[in-house]
Design an enzyme around this catalytic site. Structure first.
Site, short mmCIF file in Angstrom:
data_model
loop_
_atom_site.label_atom_id
_atom_site.label_comp_id
_atom_site.label_asym_id
_atom_site.label_seq_id
_atom_site.Cartn_x
_atom_site.Cartn_y
_atom_site.Cartn_z
N GLU A 133 137.14 84.32 25.06
CA GLU A 133 136.43 84.63 23.81
C GLU A 133 136.41 86.14 23.55
O GLU A 133 136.57 86.59 22.42
CB GLU A 133 135.01 84.06 23.87
N GLU A 169 134.17 75.73 29.86
CA GLU A 169 132.71 75.55 29.84
C GLU A 169 132.31 74.09 30.05
O GLU A 169 131.28 73.80 30.67
CB GLU A 169 132.12 76.06 28.52
N GLY A 179 134.06 82.97 28.41
CA GLY A 179 133.74 84.20 27.70
C GLY A 179 134.86 85.23 27.78
O GLY A 179 134.97 86.09 26.90
N ALA A 227 131.74 84.15 31.34
CA ALA A 227 130.37 84.65 31.49
C ALA A 227 129.99 84.47 32.95
O ALA A 227 130.56 83.63 33.66
CB ALA A 227 129.45 83.83 30.60
N1 CO8 Z 1 130.86 83.93 37.09
C1 CO8 Z 1 130.42 84.45 38.26
N2 CO8 Z 1 131.23 84.66 39.32
C2 CO8 Z 1 132.51 84.32 39.20
C3 CO8 Z 1 133.05 83.78 38.02
C4 CO8 Z 1 132.15 83.60 36.91
N3 CO8 Z 1 132.57 83.13 35.72
N4 CO8 Z 1 134.36 83.54 38.19
C5 CO8 Z 1 134.66 83.92 39.46
N5 CO8 Z 1 133.54 84.39 40.05
C6 CO8 Z 1 133.41 84.92 41.43
C7 CO8 Z 1 133.44 83.77 42.44
O1 CO8 Z 1 132.16 83.18 42.56
C8 CO8 Z 1 133.87 84.52 43.68
O2 CO8 Z 1 132.76 85.20 44.21
P1 CO8 Z 1 132.39 85.04 45.78
O3 CO8 Z 1 133.57 85.64 46.48
O4 CO8 Z 1 131.14 85.81 45.91
O5 CO8 Z 1 132.26 83.59 46.03
C9 CO8 Z 1 134.84 85.57 43.14
O6 CO8 Z 1 134.54 85.70 41.75
C10 CO8 Z 1 136.30 85.16 43.27
O7 CO8 Z 1 136.45 83.89 42.65
P2 CO8 Z 1 137.14 82.64 43.37
O8 CO8 Z 1 136.96 82.73 44.85
O9 CO8 Z 1 136.66 81.41 42.69
O10 CO8 Z 1 138.67 82.94 43.02
P3 CO8 Z 1 139.86 81.89 42.90
O11 CO8 Z 1 141.11 82.68 42.82
O12 CO8 Z 1 139.74 80.84 43.97
O13 CO8 Z 1 139.61 81.10 41.49
C11 CO8 Z 1 139.07 80.99 39.14
C12 CO8 Z 1 139.71 81.80 40.28
C13 CO8 Z 1 139.91 79.72 38.87
C14 CO8 Z 1 139.06 81.85 37.90
C15 CO8 Z 1 137.65 80.57 39.53
O14 CO8 Z 1 136.94 81.74 39.97
C16 CO8 Z 1 136.84 79.98 38.42
O15 CO8 Z 1 137.02 78.80 38.09
N6 CO8 Z 1 135.89 80.73 37.84
C17 CO8 Z 1 135.00 80.25 36.82
C18 CO8 Z 1 135.72 80.12 35.49
C19 CO8 Z 1 134.78 79.55 34.44
O16 CO8 Z 1 134.30 78.44 34.53
N7 CO8 Z 1 134.52 80.35 33.41
C20 CO8 Z 1 133.69 79.97 32.31
C21 CO8 Z 1 132.30 80.45 32.54
S1 CO8 Z 1 131.18 79.82 31.31
C22 CO8 Z 1 131.38 80.86 29.99
O17 CO8 Z 1 132.17 81.78 30.01
C23 CO8 Z 1 130.49 80.58 28.82
C24 CO8 Z 1 130.77 81.49 27.66
C25 CO8 Z 1 129.58 81.63 26.81
C26 CO8 Z 1 129.46 82.95 26.11
C27 CO8 Z 1 130.20 84.05 26.77
C28 CO8 Z 1 129.56 85.34 26.70
C29 CO8 Z 1 130.26 86.33 27.59
#
Ligand code: CO8
Length: 258
Positions: free
Chosen positions: A112, A132, A109, A66
């Site tokens: 999911e 999460e 998400g 998400a």
């Molecule tokens: N939300 C918003 N932006 C994101 C997300 C995200 N989940 N994941 C990555 N991005 C963005 C980053 O902020 C970055 O943007 P910017 O360049 O503007 O800073 C861009 O994508 C590239 O990401 P990274 O630079 O972080 O890329 P890396 O290769 O270094 O890392 C990762 C990749 C490991 C995937 C890392 O991006 C990461 O940890 N992302 C978050 C993963 C996460 O925690 N996901 C769970 C989110 S919570 C959730 O899903 C709750 C579910 C509830 C219901 C779901 C309904 C849909």
């Protein structure tokens, strides 16, 4: 299909390929994606020319969860009164089969959403996780329920409580993933599987999806009875006569969705 801001769509024969397209955010699932994907899938369900769907992301990410930037300011009252993310349930109500083609990250998400699809074909590069807990929340779109049913309590607890990722091989061993293929084969494999599904009798395919889907919800006795009723009803279709006649006559069946 109309143009979308966060999705690309392309019809290949009777298969609709839907690609999540927010590369700048690793396909993070914001409310626009939710609204658009829901609309695209509703359109597929209503379109006689579509028999199945492939849902894909990019090479680096199926979807990284998400959208954290969208979620950050949300308060409890906003979330509760607005049924925050409740719209994803509409996606689970899609009646035609959806094959998830997962490459790279399928997190939160994203994992999911892949589990809402009917089965997952993964690239060797795929990584699944429910991180999460690292953000101070828990899965909100089935991660605690569908993941547990797919991989069992031990692994689901491990993933949900520690936030660690599973690679494709572990996900396949655990039962989360149906097939693993080299990255360059992913889309073709998913399109071929979906094409095969779309070539069968539409009623049989949709009832098969419905019957397997019910196994999560019904007792075994109720599920068996439900399956048998659907099975009986297929004998009312011309496609059943055609499928069996084709077998007997040693030719390929020509299903007409009648
Ligand atoms: N939300 C918003 N932006 C994101 C997300 C995200 N989940 N994941 C990555 N991005 C963005 C980053 O902020 C970055 O943007 P910017 O360049 O503007 O800073 C861009 O994508 C590239 O990401 P990274 O630079 O972080 O890329 P890396 O290769 O270094 O890392 C990762 C990749 C490991 C995937 C890392 O991006 C990461 O940890 N992302 C978050 C993963 C996460 O925690 N996901 C769970 C989110 S919570 C959730 O899903 C709750 C579910 C509830 C219901 C779901 C309904 C849909």
């Amino acid at each position: 299909m109309k143009e979308f801001e966060t999705l690309l769509t392309e019809q290949r024969g009777a298969v609709m390929l839907i690609t999540l397209n927010r590369p700048q955010a690793l396909n993070a699932l914001n409310s626009t994606v939710m609204r658009e994907l829901s609309e695209a899938l509703r359109t597929c369900d209503a379109d006689d020319g579509v028999g199945s769907i492939v849902l894909a992301g990019s090479e680096k990410a199926f979807a990284a969860g998400a959208d954290i930037k969208e979620m950050q300011p949300v308060t409890f009252v906003d979330a509760y009164l607005g049924d925050f993310l409740g719209g994803w349930e509409a996606i689970a109500a899609t009646r035609k089969p959806i094959v998830a083609a997962v490459s790279g990250y399928a997190l939160g998400g994203g994992c999911e959403l892949a589990m809402i699809c009917d089965f997952i074909i993964a690239s060797e590069t795929a990584k699944f996780g429910q991180p999460e807990i690292t953000l101070g929340i828990i899965p909100g779109m089935g991660g605690s329920q569908r993941l547990t049913r797919a991989v069992g309590k031990a692994k689901a607890m491990d993933m949900v409580l520690t936030g660690r990722m599973m690679d494709a091989a572990e996900a396949e061993r655990a039962g989360l993933v149906a097939r693993i293929v080299p990255p360059e084969r992913l889309l073709d494999e998913a399109l071929e599987a979906a094409g095969k599904i779309a070539s069968y009798s539409r009623a049989a395919v949709m009832m098969a999806k419905e019957a397997v889907g019910r196994s999560d919800e019904l007792t075994l006795a109720e599920g068996l009875r439900y399956e048998r009723r659907l099975f009986h009803s297929l004998f009312a279709t011309e496609d059943q006569k055609e499928g069996m006649a084709a077998f007997v006559e040693k030719r390929k069946a020509q299903f007409r969705n009648r």
